[in-house]
Design a protein around this motif. Structure first.
Motif, mmCIF file in Angstrom:
data_model
loop_
_atom_site.group_PDB
_atom_site.id
_atom_site.type_symbol
_atom_site.label_atom_id
_atom_site.label_comp_id
_atom_site.label_asym_id
_atom_site.label_seq_id
_atom_site.Cartn_x
_atom_site.Cartn_y
_atom_site.Cartn_z
ATOM 1 N N LEU A 38 0.782 -1.246 -0.056
ATOM 2 C CA LEU A 38 -0.113 -0.173 0.007
ATOM 3 C C LEU A 38 0.973 1.376 0.079
ATOM 4 C CD1 LEU A 38 -2.915 -0.852 2.629
ATOM 5 C CD2 LEU A 38 -3.225 -0.639 0.023
ATOM 6 N N ASP A 39 2.006 1.248 0.832
ATOM 7 C CA ASP A 39 2.861 2.336 0.725
ATOM 8 C C ASP A 39 3.064 2.645 -0.709
ATOM 9 O OD1 ASP A 39 4.801 4.366 1.828
ATOM 10 O OD2 ASP A 39 6.275 2.907 1.203
ATOM 11 N N ASP A 40 3.786 1.706 -1.576
ATOM 12 C CA ASP A 40 4.132 2.083 -3.018
ATOM 13 C C ASP A 40 2.750 2.474 -3.823
ATOM 14 O OD1 ASP A 40 6.525 0.953 -2.695
ATOM 15 O OD2 ASP A 40 5.876 -1.030 -3.125
ATOM 16 N N GLN A 41 1.628 1.766 -3.349
ATOM 17 C CA GLN A 41 0.572 2.369 -4.121
ATOM 18 C C GLN A 41 0.063 3.812 -4.019
ATOM 19 O OE1 GLN A 41 -1.882 -1.221 -2.982
ATOM 20 N NE2 GLN A 41 -1.548 -1.996 -5.183
ATOM 21 N N PHE A 42 -0.130 4.106 -2.514
ATOM 22 C CA PHE A 42 -0.422 5.476 -2.465
ATOM 23 C C PHE A 42 0.585 6.486 -2.763
ATOM 24 C CE2 PHE A 42 -3.010 3.440 1.153
ATOM 25 C CZ PHE A 42 -4.343 3.428 0.505
ATOM 26 N N ARG A 43 1.872 6.078 -2.720
ATOM 27 C CA ARG A 43 2.817 7.017 -3.398
ATOM 28 C C ARG A 43 2.346 7.420 -4.946
ATOM 29 N NH1 ARG A 43 7.925 7.092 -0.612
ATOM 30 N NH2 ARG A 43 7.904 5.780 1.170
ATOM 31 N N LEU A 44 1.840 6.380 -5.503
ATOM 32 C CA LEU A 44 1.530 6.482 -6.926
ATOM 33 C C LEU A 44 0.226 7.194 -7.140
ATOM 34 C CD1 LEU A 44 2.441 3.021 -8.502
ATOM 35 C CD2 LEU A 44 3.778 5.025 -8.933
ATOM 36 N N LEU A 45 -0.653 7.065 -6.033
ATOM 37 C CA LEU A 45 -2.031 7.672 -6.375
ATOM 38 C C LEU A 45 -2.192 9.099 -5.580
ATOM 39 C CD1 LEU A 45 -4.051 4.541 -5.274
ATOM 40 C CD2 LEU A 45 -3.737 5.304 -7.531
ATOM 41 N N GLU A 46 -1.409 9.612 -5.096
ATOM 42 C CA GLU A 46 -1.298 10.953 -4.416
ATOM 43 C C GLU A 46 -1.100 11.908 -5.414
ATOM 44 O OE1 GLU A 46 0.362 13.145 -0.609
ATOM 45 O OE2 GLU A 46 1.837 12.187 -1.580
ATOM 46 N N ILE A 88 -2.378 12.092 -8.343
ATOM 47 C CA ILE A 88 -3.670 12.235 -9.101
ATOM 48 C C ILE A 88 -4.796 12.879 -8.287
ATOM 49 C CG2 ILE A 88 -4.877 10.199 -8.699
ATOM 50 C CD1 ILE A 88 -4.962 12.045 -12.128
ATOM 51 N N GLY A 89 -4.440 13.170 -6.919
ATOM 52 C CA GLY A 89 -5.412 13.905 -6.111
ATOM 53 C C GLY A 89 -6.271 12.870 -5.320
ATOM 54 N N LEU A 90 -6.124 11.628 -5.484
ATOM 55 C CA LEU A 90 -6.942 10.833 -4.707
ATOM 56 C C LEU A 90 -6.900 10.826 -3.122
ATOM 57 C CD1 LEU A 90 -9.123 8.630 -5.600
ATOM 58 C CD2 LEU A 90 -7.020 6.973 -4.914
ATOM 59 N N VAL A 91 -5.652 10.927 -2.839
ATOM 60 C CA VAL A 91 -5.283 10.933 -1.216
ATOM 61 C C VAL A 91 -4.387 11.858 -0.676
ATOM 62 C CG1 VAL A 91 -5.807 8.362 -1.176
ATOM 63 C CG2 VAL A 91 -3.522 9.192 -1.701
ATOM 64 N N ASP A 92 -4.402 12.193 0.268
ATOM 65 C CA ASP A 92 -3.075 13.024 0.990
ATOM 66 C C ASP A 92 -2.621 11.637 1.684
ATOM 67 O OD1 ASP A 92 -3.755 15.545 0.431
ATOM 68 O OD2 ASP A 92 -5.185 15.558 2.062
ATOM 69 N N TYR A 93 -1.091 11.686 1.521
ATOM 70 C CA TYR A 93 -0.550 10.630 2.046
ATOM 71 C C TYR A 93 1.011 10.951 2.453
ATOM 72 C CZ TYR A 93 1.774 5.865 2.263
ATOM 73 O OH TYR A 93 2.250 4.824 2.890
ATOM 74 N N GLN A 94 1.113 10.494 3.882
ATOM 75 C CA GLN A 94 2.190 10.555 4.462
ATOM 76 C C GLN A 94 2.922 9.214 4.323
ATOM 77 O OE1 GLN A 94 2.600 12.180 8.391
ATOM 78 N NE2 GLN A 94 3.897 10.756 9.145
ATOM 79 N N PRO A 95 4.092 9.136 3.531
ATOM 80 C CA PRO A 95 4.681 7.669 3.342
ATOM 81 C C PRO A 95 5.253 7.063 4.408
ATOM 82 C CG PRO A 95 5.342 9.347 1.661
ATOM 83 C CD PRO A 95 4.875 10.141 2.799
ATOM 84 N N VAL A 96 5.537 5.752 4.545
ATOM 85 C CA VAL A 96 6.362 5.100 5.647
ATOM 86 C C VAL A 96 7.670 5.527 5.584
ATOM 87 C CG1 VAL A 96 7.224 2.999 6.239
ATOM 88 C CG2 VAL A 96 4.912 2.900 5.246
ATOM 89 N N ASP A 97 8.090 5.956 6.992
ATOM 90 C CA ASP A 97 9.615 6.442 7.007
ATOM 91 C C ASP A 97 10.492 5.262 6.785
ATOM 92 O OD1 ASP A 97 11.717 7.275 8.207
ATOM 93 O OD2 ASP A 97 10.932 8.358 9.897
ATOM 94 N N GLU A 98 11.232 5.491 5.681
ATOM 95 C CA GLU A 98 12.024 4.448 5.259
ATOM 96 C C GLU A 98 13.369 4.237 6.280
ATOM 97 O OE1 GLU A 98 13.696 5.489 1.316
ATOM 98 O OE2 GLU A 98 11.464 5.623 0.500
ATOM 99 N N ALA A 99 13.425 5.202 6.920
ATOM 100 C CA ALA A 99 14.868 5.091 8.035
ATOM 101 C C ALA A 99 14.093 4.238 9.012
ATOM 102 C CB ALA A 99 15.014 6.604 8.816
ATOM 103 N N LEU A 100 12.737 4.241 9.510
ATOM 104 C CA LEU A 100 12.417 3.489 10.406
ATOM 105 C C LEU A 100 12.210 1.846 9.989
ATOM 106 C CD1 LEU A 100 10.845 3.189 13.201
ATOM 107 C CD2 LEU A 100 8.672 3.648 11.850
ATOM 108 N N MET A 101 11.783 1.879 8.827
ATOM 109 C CA MET A 101 11.969 0.585 8.287
ATOM 110 C C MET A 101 13.003 -0.086 8.315
ATOM 111 S SD MET A 101 8.596 0.215 7.923
ATOM 112 C CE MET A 101 8.649 -1.478 7.618
ATOM 113 N N ALA A 102 14.134 0.584 7.988
ATOM 114 C CA ALA A 102 15.495 0.147 8.116
ATOM 115 C C ALA A 102 16.086 -0.338 9.357
ATOM 116 C CB ALA A 102 16.526 1.239 7.509
ATOM 117 N N ALA A 103 15.518 0.201 10.475
ATOM 118 C CA ALA A 103 15.812 0.260 11.813
ATOM 119 C C ALA A 103 15.019 -1.118 12.198
ATOM 120 C CB ALA A 103 15.467 1.348 12.652
ATOM 121 N N GLU A 104 14.008 -1.232 11.440
ATOM 122 C CA GLU A 104 13.245 -2.253 11.866
ATOM 123 C C GLU A 104 13.766 -3.734 11.474
ATOM 124 O OE1 GLU A 104 9.134 -2.907 11.239
ATOM 125 O OE2 GLU A 104 8.700 -1.905 12.875
#
Length: 502
Positions: free
Chosen positions: A242-250, A252-268
């Motif tokens: 969904l993170d990938d998909q919402f980055r593509l859909l923002e 076109i004006g469908l959503v306001d999206y704050q993406p997943v923090d990549e630094a946080l995922m790397a830490a995980e």
């Protein structure tokens, strides 16, 4: 649930003109329009309608994007061009077609053709004129077509090395992708439906939804009390997709999206202690909200799929009977907005008379109609006084009329007969039960009514109202005093015995 009940709550949308402005401001559509104006006979395209590779950098520059080999500008230009072609903003000329321009497109296709491929030109499409000369509906239709392109891109598989999937014949081996387009489309549609429901139910106060919660809403079975490790892993995978998909859909004006923090995922990935993220860190896992334009777009797709997805304002040109019955399934905020739109074009006294006439009835929906009638009359204001006074002697409306007149400080309001007092009490509780009122508020209402009238239950079971027994039984459940609750249940039994109800 009655067959005519809307499957979804009504959505409150801005005007078409406001939505059209939002549509034209959406970055992806705005870029597509700009490229359509830039295109000309010298614009070289491949056999699938895509810009040839040599044209991507100039297209990126036209959009004001960086055009270097390591920049994203050419990819954004390719995406915008595909939207321009697929929405008819651009017509592509096939070099092998002697009859002239022919629309073409290649959603999910390569970024650009190589120099050796057959190429044609491009000219402005018929739909480009809609941007400046079309109606708001025309612009929104154009945006919906662009949304289809964006959704197709979002549903497409993520491929790190497309060259590895190309066979000896030069064709892509789609089976090697392990991709089920129908399942992928169904998943994203389910996510957007859940997001739509959350947004519409909460109205203007709807908060952004954490991505893990949204992913869990379509992955975790409803009857699963505690998700298993396997299900949690599926939620995590869905969240990243969904993170990938919402980055593509923002764009076109469908959503306001704050993406997943990549630094946080790397830490995980590096962590091995298995601790759950702190609650304050939840926003770092992504937050998404449907825009007003997004609500419009999802609703349009729901309607296309044959679902009932009402919008506030659809009852404005209907009769008062249709309005009051329709409001039975609306949340509170939507009730107010729909009623205001219904009242706006009508003379106040005429609207009040029509509402009062439609509020009558001994059917199951009658109490809720009268509640919404009373709320509508409050919006009409003092100019409803004459029609309200006209129903003072009406057995079903007389109590409502006295309450309204008292609330508006009217003089010479006749006291109600005792039978009308108890009928109104039963009708009021029946309406609140039908509206699904909060238990705490209902309990306060029940306590107040019983406290105001000595021997309430001795009189209430005799009330000639179709909901009397049901209301008394509910009062027996709600009243905190055990003795009075027992009286209520006895009164309910008497009411059923009197009417012969089961």
């Amino acid at each position: 649930m009655p067959e005519d009940r809307p499957a979804l709550p009504p959505v409150l949308l801005p005007s078409d003109a406001e939505l059209a402005r939002d549509a034209l401001a959406a970055p992806l559509l705005a870029r597509a329009v700009r490229l359509a104006r830039w295109a000309g006979p010298g614009t070289r395209v491949g056999a699938g309608g895509e810009l040839v590779e040599e044209q991507l950098a100039p297209a990126a520059r036209e959009l004001g994007l960086p055009d270097g080999p390591d920049d994203d500008g050419p990819a954004y230009a390719s995406e915008a061009w595909r939207v321009a072609v697929d929405t008819g903003l651009v017509d592509v000329e096939d070099p092998q077609d002697e009859d002239g321009p022919e629309p073409a497109g290649a959603p999910g296709g390569p970024a650009g053709s190589t120099a050796g491929e057959a190429t044609g030109g491009a000219v402005a499409g018929a739909n480009l004129a809609l941007v400046t000369r079309g109606s708001p509906k025309d612009v929104l239709g154009l945006w919906l077509d662009a949304l289809d392109v964006a959704l197709a891109d979002a549903e497409a598989p993520v491929v790190d090395d497309i060259g590895a999937l190309v066979g000896e014949d030069g064709e892509i081996d789609f089976e090697a992708l392990d991709w089920d387009p129908e399942a992928e489309a169904e998943f994203l549609e389910g996510v957007l439906l859940n997001l739509y429901l959350l947004t519409v139910s909460e109205g203007a106060e709807a908060a952004a939804v954490p991505l893990p919660a949204l992913a869990a809403s379509v992955v975790v079975p409803e009857d699963m009390a505690e998700p298993t490790d396997e299900v949690l892993e599926q939620v995590s995978e869905a969240m990243m997709r969904l993170d990938d998909q919402f980055r593509l859909l923002e764009p076109i004006g469908l959503v306001d999206y704050q993406p997943v923090d990549e630094a946080l995922m790397a830490a995980e990935d590096d962590a091995d202690d298995g601790e759950e993220p702190a609650e304050e860190d939840l926003s770092r896992y992504g937050l998404v909200r449907l825009t007003a334009l997004g609500l419009y777009g999802v609703r349009a797709r729901l309607l296309e799929a044959g679902l009932a997805a009402p919008a506030v304002g659809e009852l404005a040109d209907k009769g008062a009977d249709v309005l009051l019955d329709g409001l039975a399934h609306y949340p509170e905020a939507a009730v107010h907005a729909e009623t205001e739109q219904w009242l706006a074009p009508r003379p106040p006294a005429e609207a009040a008379r029509e509402l009062l006439a439609a509020a009558r009835g001994r059917d199951e929906g009658g109490p809720l109609r009268r509640l919404h009638c009373q709320q509508a009359l409050a919006l009409v204001g003092p100019r409803a006084e004459a029609p309200v006074r006209a129903v003072l002697d009406d057995a079903e409306l007389g109590g409502l009329a006295r309450v309204w007149l008292a609330e508006h400080g009217a003089a010479d309001v006749p006291p109600p007969p005792e039978s009308m007092v108890f009928w109104l009490a039963v009708d009021t509780i029946a309406a609140q039960l039908a509206a699904g009122g909060e238990t705490g508020e209902l309990r306060e209402l029940v306590e107040g009514l019983v406290g105001q009238h000595r021997g309430f239950f001795d009189a209430a079971w005799r009330v000639d109202h179709p909901a009397t027994a049901r209301v008394l039984e509910a009062m027996g459940t709600l009243h905190p005093d055990k003795g009075l609750a027992k009286e209520a249940r006895k009164a309910a039994f008497k009411a059923r015995s009197r009417t012969g109800a089961a």
